[in-house]
Design a protein around this motif. Sequence first.
Motif, short mmCIF file in Angstrom:
data_model
loop_
_atom_site.label_atom_id
_atom_site.label_comp_id
_atom_site.label_asym_id
_atom_site.label_seq_id
_atom_site.Cartn_x
_atom_site.Cartn_y
_atom_site.Cartn_z
N GLY A 199 1.42 -1.16 0.32
CA GLY A 199 -0.10 0.12 -0.07
C GLY A 199 0.94 1.10 0.17
N ARG A 200 0.01 2.29 0.01
CA ARG A 200 1.17 3.79 0.26
C ARG A 200 1.60 3.73 1.47
N ARG A 201 3.12 4.75 1.39
CA ARG A 201 3.88 4.73 1.77
C ARG A 201 3.52 6.45 2.43
N ARG A 202 3.83 6.15 3.93
CA ARG A 202 3.50 7.38 4.46
C ARG A 202 5.29 8.31 4.70
N PRO A 203 5.01 9.72 5.31
CA PRO A 203 6.58 10.21 5.82
C PRO A 203 6.49 9.61 7.53
N GLU A 204 5.47 8.79 7.83
CA GLU A 204 5.67 8.68 9.60
C GLU A 204 6.47 6.84 9.08
N ASP A 205 6.16 5.94 8.18
CA ASP A 205 7.00 5.26 7.92
C ASP A 205 8.49 5.08 7.50
N GLY A 206 9.28 6.58 7.68
CA GLY A 206 10.50 6.14 7.33
C GLY A 206 11.35 6.51 8.89
N LEU A 207 10.49 6.30 10.19
CA LEU A 207 10.53 5.98 11.32
C LEU A 207 11.98 4.57 11.56
N ILE A 208 13.09 4.69 11.77
CA ILE A 208 13.52 3.31 11.84
C ILE A 208 13.62 2.75 12.95
N ASP A 209 13.97 1.49 12.77
CA ASP A 209 13.39 0.80 14.38
C ASP A 209 15.60 0.46 13.96
N TRP A 210 16.08 0.51 14.86
CA TRP A 210 17.73 0.10 15.39
C TRP A 210 17.37 -1.53 15.32
N ASN A 211 16.23 -2.38 15.71
CA ASN A 211 16.38 -3.39 16.28
C ASN A 211 16.44 -4.75 14.91
N TRP A 212 16.62 -3.67 13.63
CA TRP A 212 16.02 -3.82 12.30
C TRP A 212 17.85 -4.59 11.77
N CYS A 213 18.13 -5.67 11.03
CA CYS A 213 19.70 -5.96 11.14
C CYS A 213 20.12 -4.60 9.50
N ALA A 214 21.54 -4.43 9.71
CA ALA A 214 21.87 -3.08 9.15
C ALA A 214 21.98 -2.99 7.72
N ALA A 215 21.46 -3.77 6.82
CA ALA A 215 21.00 -3.95 5.80
C ALA A 215 19.70 -3.29 5.25
N ASP A 216 19.20 -3.94 6.57
CA ASP A 216 17.67 -3.85 6.53
C ASP A 216 17.28 -1.85 6.39
N VAL A 217 17.90 -1.71 7.88
CA VAL A 217 18.46 0.14 7.96
C VAL A 217 18.42 0.51 6.79
N LEU A 303 24.99 6.96 23.27
CA LEU A 303 23.75 7.36 23.31
C LEU A 303 22.49 7.19 22.28
N ILE A 304 21.40 6.40 23.28
CA ILE A 304 21.03 5.22 22.31
C ILE A 304 19.84 5.68 21.88
N LEU A 305 20.02 5.69 20.29
CA LEU A 305 18.66 6.28 19.29
C LEU A 305 17.51 5.77 19.54
N GLY A 306 16.19 6.40 19.31
CA GLY A 306 15.25 5.67 19.60
C GLY A 306 13.90 6.12 19.16
N GLY A 307 13.37 6.10 19.10
CA GLY A 307 11.62 6.17 18.09
C GLY A 307 10.99 8.02 18.86
N GLY A 308 11.32 8.86 19.63
CA GLY A 308 11.07 9.73 20.38
C GLY A 308 10.32 10.02 21.13
#
Length: 308
Positions: A199-217, A303-308
């Motif tokens: 389906g459609r992608r939205r700007p908020e879908d760009g949030l990075i999940d650092w639990n993904w593997c590096a290739a997927d990020v 520092l640990i980056l996260g979802g805000g």
Amino acid sequence: MSRAVVFAYHDVGCMGIRVLRSLGVEIGVVYTHDDDPGENHWFGSVRKTCAERGVTCTTADPHLAEELERMRAFAPDAIFSLYYRNMLKDSVLEIPRHGAVNLHGSYLPRYRGRAPVNWMLLHGETQGGVTLHYMVRKPDAGDIVDQVAFAIGPDETGVDVYKQMLPAAELVLHRSAGAVMDGTARRIRQMESKATYYGRRRPEDGLIDWNWCAADVRNLVRAVTKPYPGAFTFAGGTKVLVWWATRAPFAFTDDVPQAGTVVHRDGIVVACGDWQPLRLDRVEIDGREGAGTDFADILRDGLILGGG
């Protein structure tokens, strides 16, 4: 002379109008969209292309009674949908003598639906394509007329893929539009078991999940980098746009940091869920853009980056 009604947007729409006119097709009307003021308009204008070629262009709803009557009165041989963003109903699809076709930005039956280029990059696909197919009620599910595949490189972005897509789409239209117009186009049935839909992608879908593997990020970053809204994360309460990232030239061997942890080594890197480090090559914070190392005071070591 063959006659067509065209639904068009984006560079693909501009190219398609030029190709159809070069083939001697009379275009009764082109339906397009009003530009979204919140969107980065990096692509060509269908309105301008129509004006240059003396073709009637409108943003009217094609399903209105007066628009349906306009199309019926023109009596088109075929309808072409060229990156038009809305689904066309049966009341429109039943008008042309030889059917309605759509030019889709993937090698169907894979990646039906919206934003196929971005989804392909997100999933790390190494092959893209374009497909000309007949339109039915189910999105992108009709019989295939023609298609062309092309390779996607590991560092290519959405714009890079579009640059490959345009000549492929032009080739498909040049060699198959005439057969569509006169009703002799081949029809290759799609195998449903191979189909995928997104389906459609939205700007908020760009949030990075650092639990993904590096290739997927990294694939997320290149899928939505400029001119798209961008992948992003948060350093405390500060939003960090990541415009480009690459695999760091080392691997964590022991004392592996938690996913999302910033490490100052060979630049500014972040630990991902597979214990692999990803280097932040180009970021933007508070409207200022630069290398990750330019923001070492915000992207602090540990520092640990996260979802805000």
